[in-house]
Enzyme design. Structure first.
Site, PDB file in Angstrom:
ATOM      1  N   SER A   1      42.273  40.654  41.556  1.00 35.70           N
ATOM      2  CA  SER A   1      41.020  41.267  41.478  1.00 35.70           C
ATOM      3  C   SER A   1      40.224  40.517  40.517  1.00 35.70           C
ATOM      4  CB  SER A   1      41.208  42.863  40.786  1.00 35.70           C
ATOM      5  OG  SER A   1      41.513  42.500  39.398  1.00 35.70           O
ATOM      6  N   LYS A   2      38.891  40.976  40.502  1.00 37.96           N
ATOM      7  CA  LYS A   2      37.763  40.258  39.540  1.00 37.96           C
ATOM      8  C   LYS A   2      38.292  40.021  38.083  1.00 37.96           C
ATOM      9  CE  LYS A   2      33.870  38.894  40.179  1.00 37.96           C
ATOM     10  NZ  LYS A   2      33.659  38.056  40.869  1.00 37.96           N
ATOM     11  N   ARG A   3      39.185  40.875  37.577  1.00 36.86           N
ATOM     12  CA  ARG A   3      39.425  40.653  36.349  1.00 36.86           C
ATOM     13  C   ARG A   3      40.458  39.163  36.245  1.00 36.86           C
ATOM     14  NH1 ARG A   3      44.196  42.650  35.249  1.00 36.86           N
ATOM     15  NH2 ARG A   3      44.472  43.288  37.128  1.00 36.86           N
ATOM     16  N   HIS A   4      40.971  38.718  37.352  1.00 45.99           N
ATOM     17  CA  HIS A   4      41.411  37.078  37.296  1.00 45.99           C
ATOM     18  C   HIS A   4      40.459  35.963  37.551  1.00 45.99           C
ATOM     19  CE1 HIS A   4      44.781  39.981  38.760  1.00 45.99           C
ATOM     20  NE2 HIS A   4      45.349  39.552  37.684  1.00 45.99           N
ATOM     21  N   GLY A   5      39.300  36.483  37.546  1.00 50.05           N
ATOM     22  CA  GLY A   5      38.363  35.349  37.842  1.00 50.05           C
ATOM     23  C   GLY A   5      37.498  35.735  38.980  1.00 50.05           C
TER      24      GLY A   5
END
Ligand code: GLU
Length: 462
Positions: free
Chosen positions: A230-234
């Site tokens: 997800s976005k959290r990972h970049g």
């Protein structure tokens, strides 16, 4: 004669093309190319509020950038609403689906819950009604997944489902089945989050009396922490990787290996070879981990495989944007620099990062370098001598061999290690403690620029 393979990528234009979707598209594309079949594009834009033409453009741009070309005009579901309605009505006529509406149920005096009830005959045509597909309560629905083997669902757990909303738009299940059928899709290759949709779709195929395509559900992509990517990972959007300076060939190679392997631990695999080797049955069941460092490594490999001229074309706009390259002579200098920089670049902007000092002397000396290489009181004297010797080299002979010979000659004469001249010189010329070979970079900088940069320092310390 063998039936022509036809596969499709069916994005909903409610968001960007993410790496997960891109990997799905890529596997469909590889499969089609391997089989000599067709790869089609279908835009699932029936959610009118959330779908936008801009998103369609981004998706198309992302696919094109990755080199995933489709073989027929894309199909837009929003253009086919009458078809979906007609087939939904047909199922109702045959008693396989029914009109329904929701009622809000009071629960424990507070929360309301939506419940579906079949519409009474007098309601039909008067109030907006949805169409629900009737799923048998008995029995099971199974299919043989090309990747995951036999998958079975109890019909009692599937339950009736909506195929046409009360506003007349189809749900995903209905539109997907009708389009896959009319597009002649032979293999449905998509993410494993769609496994629960598959029995519903199979029941629809049977209701229409059509053959089902074969299904292959691809494993999920996880972040390094083993949670769903997800976005959290970049960055997750394909075009973000482009803007980061990843080459499409590298992302292609990287995505292809997220779940599939050509065998023999091979990692760098040219596209034509992937096409030759791709086998949907060899896609793993286990989730694949998205490792950005591996992507960066692959990118560096693909950068090194490019010719200097190709790289010049790719990085020139970045140097121009920064105002570093202005004319033909700058461009010519940049071309000479590329072989020096390409060994260390992981993404395209690294060329600017590592090469800007060839075009500008507006840099500070790295602090660590100042501490390590400029503290010795002998340094200014030694550098002054070096400056004199460099100045004696005629402009036309300022070549790396000659520069090296000059510097080493002086070190010998002074009875010191050449490193004691090399490190401070590098720091004064580039501001850095690391970079390409000093003599090569001095040749590219040119004699006068080297002298000027040494003087900047020497003036200050004298
Ligand atoms: N629009 C669906 C999605 O983006 C398509 C799923 C399918 O391939 O059937 O997930």
């Amino acid at each position: 004669m063998k039936k022509e393979v036809r596969v499709r990528f069916a994005p909903s234009p409610t968001g960007f093309l993410h790496v997960g979707g891109a990997r799905t598209a890529l596997y469909n594309w590889l499969f089609a190319r391997h089989e000599g079949g067709k790869f089609l594009l279908r835009i699932e834009d029936t959610d009118r509020e959330r779908s936008t033409p801009e998103m369609v453009d981004y998706i198309v741009e992302g696919l094109s950038w990755l080199g995933l070309d489709w073989d027929e005009e894309p199909i837009f579901q929003s253009h086919r609403l009458d078809v979906y309605k007609k087939y939904a009505d047909d199922l109702v006529k045959r008693g396989l689906a029914y009109y329904a509406r929701t009622v809000d149920e009071e629960q424990a005096g507070e929360r309301t819950r939506r419940e579906w009830v079949e519409a009474a005959p007098e309601e039909i045509g008067k109030v907006p009604l949805a169409v629900r597909f009737r799923v048998p309560v008995e029995g099971e629905t199974s299919y043989e997944d090309l990747i995951r083997g036999l998958i079975t669902f109890k019909n009692s757990e599937i339950g009736d489902f909506t195929i046409l909303r009360s506003d007349g738009t189809p749900t995903y299940q209905l539109a997907c089945v009708l389009d896959d059928h009319f597009m002649g899709i032979t293999h449905v290759i998509r993410g494993e989050d769609h496994i629960p949709n598959t029995p519903k779709q199979i029941l629809l195929y049977r209701a229409f009396g059509w053959d089902t395509p074969l299904f292959a559900h691809l494993p999920m992509i996880l972040g390094p922490d083993k949670k769903k990517l997800s976005k959290r990972h970049g960055a997750t959007a394909v075009l973000e990787y482009r803007d980061m300076g990843i080459l499409p060939e590298a992302l292609f190679n990287f995505l292809a290996l997220l779940g599939w392997s050509p065998g023999e631990d091979r990692e760098i695999v040219p596209k034509d070879e992937m096409i030759r080797l791709f086998d949907i049955r060899r896609v793993g069941k286990r989730a694949a981990v998205f490792d950005i460092n591996k992507l960066l490594w692959m990118n560096s490999v693909y950068i090194r495989m490019k010719t200097d001229e190709e790289l010049l074309r790719l990085v020139l706009p970045l140097f121009e944007e920064r105002g570093l390259v202005k004319d033909d002579s700058d461009r010519e200098k940049l071309l000479r620099l590329i072989p020096l920089l390409k060994e260390r670049a992981r993404v395209l902007p690294d060329f600017v990062e590592m090469g800007f000092y060839f075009f500008s002397d507006e840099f500070e000396y790295e602090e660590k370098g100042v501490r390590k290489y400029l503290q010795d009181p002998e340094v200014p004297g030694r550098l002054r001598l070096l400056r004199e010797r460099l100045a004696d080299i005629p402009e036309g002979e300022f070549r790396q061999e000659k520069i090296e010979e000059t510097l080493r000659g002086l070190a010998g004469k002074l009875g010191i290690k050449a490193a004691l001249l090399i490190h401070p010189t590098r720091l004064l010329l580039t501001g850095r403690t690391q970079g390409p070979g000093l003599f090569e970079l001095m040749e590219v900088l040119g004699r006068d620029e080297c002298l000027r940069r040494l003087d900047n320092y020497l003036k200050r310390v004298s």
